[in-house]
Write a protein that holds these residues in place. Structure first.
Motif, PDB file in Angstrom:
ATOM      1  N   SER A  25       0.987  -1.298   0.047  1.00 54.01           N
ATOM      2  CA  SER A  25       0.009  -0.033  -0.082  1.00 54.01           C
ATOM      3  C   SER A  25       0.897   1.302  -0.110  1.00 54.01           C
ATOM      4  O   SER A  25       1.936   1.240   0.437  1.00 54.01           O
ATOM      5  CB  SER A  25      -0.842  -0.065   1.190  1.00 54.01           C
ATOM      6  OG  SER A  25      -0.225   0.193   2.407  1.00 54.01           O
ATOM      7  N   THR A  28       3.307   0.988  -5.658  1.00 51.36           N
ATOM      8  CA  THR A  28       3.054   0.105  -6.476  1.00 51.36           C
ATOM      9  C   THR A  28       4.482  -0.898  -6.841  1.00 51.36           C
ATOM     10  O   THR A  28       5.330  -0.299  -6.653  1.00 51.36           O
ATOM     11  CB  THR A  28       2.686   0.320  -7.880  1.00 51.36           C
ATOM     12  OG1 THR A  28       3.393   1.166  -8.817  1.00 51.36           O
ATOM     13  CG2 THR A  28       1.109   0.978  -7.792  1.00 51.36           C
ATOM     14  N   ASP A  30       5.705  -1.845  -9.500  1.00 49.69           N
ATOM     15  CA  ASP A  30       6.218  -1.901 -10.768  1.00 49.69           C
ATOM     16  C   ASP A  30       7.584  -1.874 -11.053  1.00 49.69           C
ATOM     17  O   ASP A  30       8.256  -2.496 -12.104  1.00 49.69           O
ATOM     18  CB  ASP A  30       5.450  -0.792 -11.781  1.00 49.69           C
ATOM     19  CG  ASP A  30       3.918  -0.752 -11.873  1.00 49.69           C
ATOM     20  OD1 ASP A  30       3.172  -0.049 -12.254  1.00 49.69           O
ATOM     21  OD2 ASP A  30       3.828  -2.090 -11.642  1.00 49.69           O
ATOM     22  N   ARG A  72       2.895 -12.606  -8.971  1.00 54.83           N
ATOM     23  CA  ARG A  72       2.331 -11.391  -8.566  1.00 54.83           C
ATOM     24  C   ARG A  72       0.888 -11.183  -9.273  1.00 54.83           C
ATOM     25  O   ARG A  72       0.602 -11.697 -10.420  1.00 54.83           O
ATOM     26  CB  ARG A  72       3.187 -10.464  -9.116  1.00 54.83           C
ATOM     27  CG  ARG A  72       2.825  -8.823  -8.982  1.00 54.83           C
ATOM     28  CD  ARG A  72       3.918  -8.207 -10.011  1.00 54.83           C
ATOM     29  NE  ARG A  72       3.372  -6.549  -9.834  1.00 54.83           N
ATOM     30  CZ  ARG A  72       3.773  -5.637 -10.865  1.00 54.83           C
ATOM     31  NH1 ARG A  72       4.809  -6.018 -11.768  1.00 54.83           N
ATOM     32  NH2 ARG A  72       3.381  -4.249 -11.007  1.00 54.83           N
ATOM     33  N   ILE A  74      -1.269  -8.107 -10.274  1.00 53.01           N
ATOM     34  CA  ILE A  74      -1.112  -6.578 -10.443  1.00 53.01           C
ATOM     35  C   ILE A  74      -2.111  -5.987 -10.032  1.00 53.01           C
ATOM     36  O   ILE A  74      -2.134  -4.788  -9.240  1.00 53.01           O
ATOM     37  CB  ILE A  74      -0.735  -6.385 -11.962  1.00 53.01           C
ATOM     38  CG1 ILE A  74       0.858  -6.979 -12.454  1.00 53.01           C
ATOM     39  CG2 ILE A  74      -0.753  -4.926 -12.328  1.00 53.01           C
ATOM     40  CD1 ILE A  74       0.935  -6.781 -14.066  1.00 53.01           C
ATOM     41  N   ASN A  77      -2.147  -5.657  -6.337  1.00 55.42           N
ATOM     42  CA  ASN A  77      -0.705  -5.201  -6.033  1.00 55.42           C
ATOM     43  C   ASN A  77      -0.173  -5.836  -4.706  1.00 55.42           C
ATOM     44  O   ASN A  77       0.146  -5.554  -3.630  1.00 55.42           O
ATOM     45  CB  ASN A  77      -0.730  -3.764  -5.437  1.00 55.42           C
ATOM     46  CG  ASN A  77       0.401  -2.907  -5.498  1.00 55.42           C
ATOM     47  OD1 ASN A  77       1.279  -3.266  -6.346  1.00 55.42           O
ATOM     48  ND2 ASN A  77       0.363  -1.810  -4.560  1.00 55.42           N
ATOM     49  N   THR A  78      -0.360  -7.160  -5.144  1.00 56.03           N
ATOM     50  CA  THR A  78       0.109  -8.263  -4.201  1.00 56.03           C
ATOM     51  C   THR A  78       1.014  -9.239  -4.880  1.00 56.03           C
ATOM     52  O   THR A  78       0.790  -9.649  -5.914  1.00 56.03           O
ATOM     53  CB  THR A  78      -0.956  -8.914  -3.497  1.00 56.03           C
ATOM     54  OG1 THR A  78      -2.044  -7.981  -2.965  1.00 56.03           O
ATOM     55  CG2 THR A  78      -0.895 -10.094  -2.559  1.00 56.03           C
TER      56      THR A  78
END
Length: 116
Positions: A25, A28, A30, A72, A74, A77-78
């Motif tokens: 949190s 991200t 990425d 993952r 996406i 976001n985990t």
């Protein structure tokens, strides 16, 4: 505030499975390398697996290769660590880490105990 929260640990019998989750949190994944580490009592923290979110490359320690899978989601976001064929020597506190170019984050850890 950026943070990582692990979940999914617990007590499992030898040969069993668990799936650990690491939810981010405030940022991200990425541009981060996301790693799972573990620390057993009296031992140093060791790397278990990692995933480079920029290209999807993965790495596994020899001790878990063929049994653990990092992945993952996406949208959520985990990052997950699927652990199969668990052994007593897998018992440890498992930590999630996100390492970027400038900064990095650690989760609080989740206990995994493999015992009959």
């Amino acid at each position: 505030q950026a943070q990582l929260v692990e979940s999914g640990g617990g007590l499992v019998q030898p040969g069993g499975s668990l799936r650990l989750s690491c939810a981010a949190s405030g940022f991200t994944f990425d541009y981060y390398t996301i790693g799972w580490f573990r620390q057993a009592p009296g031992k140093e923290r060791e790397g278990v697996s990692c995933l480079d979110a920029s290209n999807g490359n993965t790495y596994y320690a020899d001790s878990v290769k063929g049994r653990f899978t990092i992945s993952r989601d996406i949208a959520k976001n985990t990052v997950y660590l699927q652990m199969n064929s668990l052994k007593p020597e897998d018992t440890a506190v498992y930590y999630c880490n996100a390492r970027g170019i400038i900064n990095g984050y650690w989760g609080q850890g989740t206990q995994v105990t493999v015992s009959s």
